[in-house]
Design an enzyme around this catalytic site. Structure first.
Site, mmCIF file in Angstrom:
data_model
loop_
_atom_site.group_PDB
_atom_site.id
_atom_site.type_symbol
_atom_site.label_atom_id
_atom_site.label_comp_id
_atom_site.label_asym_id
_atom_site.label_seq_id
_atom_site.Cartn_x
_atom_site.Cartn_y
_atom_site.Cartn_z
ATOM 1 N N GLU A 198 0.792 -1.223 0.000
ATOM 2 C CA GLU A 198 0.000 0.000 0.000
ATOM 3 C C GLU A 198 0.828 1.277 0.000
ATOM 4 O O GLU A 198 0.631 2.154 0.846
ATOM 5 C CB GLU A 198 -1.006 -0.032 1.165
ATOM 6 C CG GLU A 198 -1.866 -1.298 1.128
ATOM 7 C CD GLU A 198 -3.051 -1.309 2.075
ATOM 8 O OE1 GLU A 198 -3.025 -0.600 3.087
ATOM 9 O OE2 GLU A 198 -4.028 -2.041 1.777
ATOM 10 N N GLU A 304 -6.524 -7.579 -2.038
ATOM 11 C CA GLU A 304 -6.995 -7.582 -0.643
ATOM 12 C C GLU A 304 -8.403 -7.047 -0.669
ATOM 13 O O GLU A 304 -8.677 -6.081 -1.384
ATOM 14 C CB GLU A 304 -6.207 -6.583 0.229
ATOM 15 C CG GLU A 304 -4.868 -7.010 0.682
ATOM 16 C CD GLU A 304 -4.285 -6.006 1.713
ATOM 17 O OE1 GLU A 304 -5.049 -5.358 2.457
ATOM 18 O OE2 GLU A 304 -3.068 -5.891 1.760
#
Ligand SMILES: *[C@@H]1O[C@H](CO)[C@@H](O)[C@H](O)[C@H]1NC(C)=O
Ligand SMILES: *[C@@H]1O[C@H](CO)[C@@H](O)[C@H](O)[C@H]1NC(C)=O
Length: 377
Positions: A198, A304
């Site tokens: 991320e 995810e």
């Protein structure tokens, strides 16, 4: 002479009584158009995330849990937050704690010991045995398990934005990348190398991250000409309904990054609860990414996703899976739910429940793994 001896060896092997190997030959996972090819089979794949698996210190525990993934038909395992490939610490913990890199003063030290990269070795070895493919990630944007912030004082910066461009930070990061890649360069258990978990650069021009992704992916490619490379970002910054996740404010221009020549496939995540959008937002989010993957002819991995309300796991995430599967000929190549849960054999304890955990053998597992894998076929 050499050729002759090889030939005779071949003949001797052929003459042995039939010990037929029926397992498909493991090979390097690759992109095949808009899909992934794993061990010779091109199709849509399901998998999961586990940040804790490399922190298990008992090899049999790792092995039993990998066996559960394999028998359930999950193929791809991504270790997020500390352990895929990163677990950086600012001060060296006790010998029982697993960490991969530590920083002191202005130096970084890679831990290759039994509480360091040797734990990753055990995960890779078990994955090889069970035919599971790993996404190995090199650093975290967030401070869980260290992350970029663990480098700050050693490389003389004070923010993630500076970390991406400071040559000292980048050379420490690349040294770590090289140490990990050189260990598993020849393993067919590696699905892909991933730049970061991320990565964001809030308020930065998108060129900051695009340049960093280009430089890092080119560097990885110079070390390893075979395995796939991906970014590991959340999927922000693309044309859509204008809500927060579609905006460019976190420094991501998703299509520009995916277009980089040494990036093999795109990743995106989905957490409506943290992003101020509703759960139905997910369907448009999945198709918006698939469209870009189609245009750039690279696979999309829905890497995810989760809702924290446990009573909604099956209902909401099951619908996202259906949307993703439905686009399997239109850009979507696979999905990995967040996150794997299981009972640790040696302790009898359940692994961490962060509200998103899907436990092996539970009714959520039946819904999000068994039924999903069956529908994929
Ligand atoms: C991760 O990135 C975002 C955006 O730059 C930033 O707000 C956040 O503080 C970062 N996390 C850490 C631990 O620095
Ligand atoms: C990919 O990385 C390699 C190795 O660094 C580099 O030589 C090559 O130019 C890059 N590919 C492209 C098309 O830029």
């Amino acid at each position: 002479m050499r050729l002759l001896s090889l030939l005779s060896l071949g003949a001797a092997v052929a003459a042995l009584p039939a010990a037929v190997d029926i397992t498909p030959r493991a090979s390097i996972s690759k992109a095949d158009g808009l899909k992934f090819n794993i061990d010779g089979v091109t199709k849509y794949y399901a998998g999961t995330n586990s940040y804790w698996i490399p922190f298990l210190t008992n090899d049999n525990d790792v092995d039993v849990i990998m066996g559960h993934l394999a028998s359930s038909g999950l193929k791809i395992l991504r270790r997020r937050i500390f352990f895929w490939g990163f677990n950086d610490v600012k001060s060296v913990p006790g010998s029982g704690t697993v960490y991969f890199q530590s920083f002191s003063g202005s130096t970084a030290r890679i831990n290759t010991g039994t509480n360091g990269l040797q734990r990753l070795d055990a995960v890779v070895k078990s994955a090889e045995k069970h035919g599971i493919k790993l996404i190995i990630n090199f650093v975290n944007n967030w401070t869980d398990y260290g992350g970029m912030a663990a480098y700050f004082s050693a490389c003389g910066v004070s923010s993630n934005a500076q970390w991406y461009t400071a040559s000292r930070c980048q050379s420490m990061y690349q040294t770590y990348i090289k140490a990990v890649i050189s260990r598993y360069r020849n393993s067919n258990a590696v699905f892909a190398w991933e730049l970061a978990n991320e990565p964001r650069c809030n308020g930065c021009q998108t060129s900051v991250l695009t340049n960093w992704i280009r430089k890092t992916s080119d560097y990885i490619r110079s070390l390893d000409s075979d395995h796939m490379i991906t970014t590991g970002d959340e999927g922000f910054g693309l044309a859509g309904d204008g809500s927060y996740p579609y905006q460019f404010g976190e420094g991501i221009d998703w299509a520009a990054n995916l277009a980089l020549p040494n990036i093999s496939f795109g990743t995106f995540h989905l957490y409506p609860g943290s992003w101020g959008v509703n759960n139905d937002f997910g369907h448009g989010w999945i198709s918006a990414h698939a469209k870009i993957c189609q245009r750039l002819n690279k696979p999309c991995l829905f890497e995810e996703y989760g809702v924290s309300d446990a009573s909604q796991h099956c209902a909401v995430e099951g619908q996202w899976q259906k949307t993703s599967r439905g686009l399997r000929d239109a850009g979507m190549a696979g999905d990995l739910f967040w996150q794997l849960g299981d009972r640790v054999p040696s302790t009898g304890q359940l692994t961490h429940n962060d509200g998103h955990t899907i436990y092996y053998g539970s009714s959520d597992w039946k819904c999000l793994v068994d039924e999903h894998v069956k529908a994929i076929g």
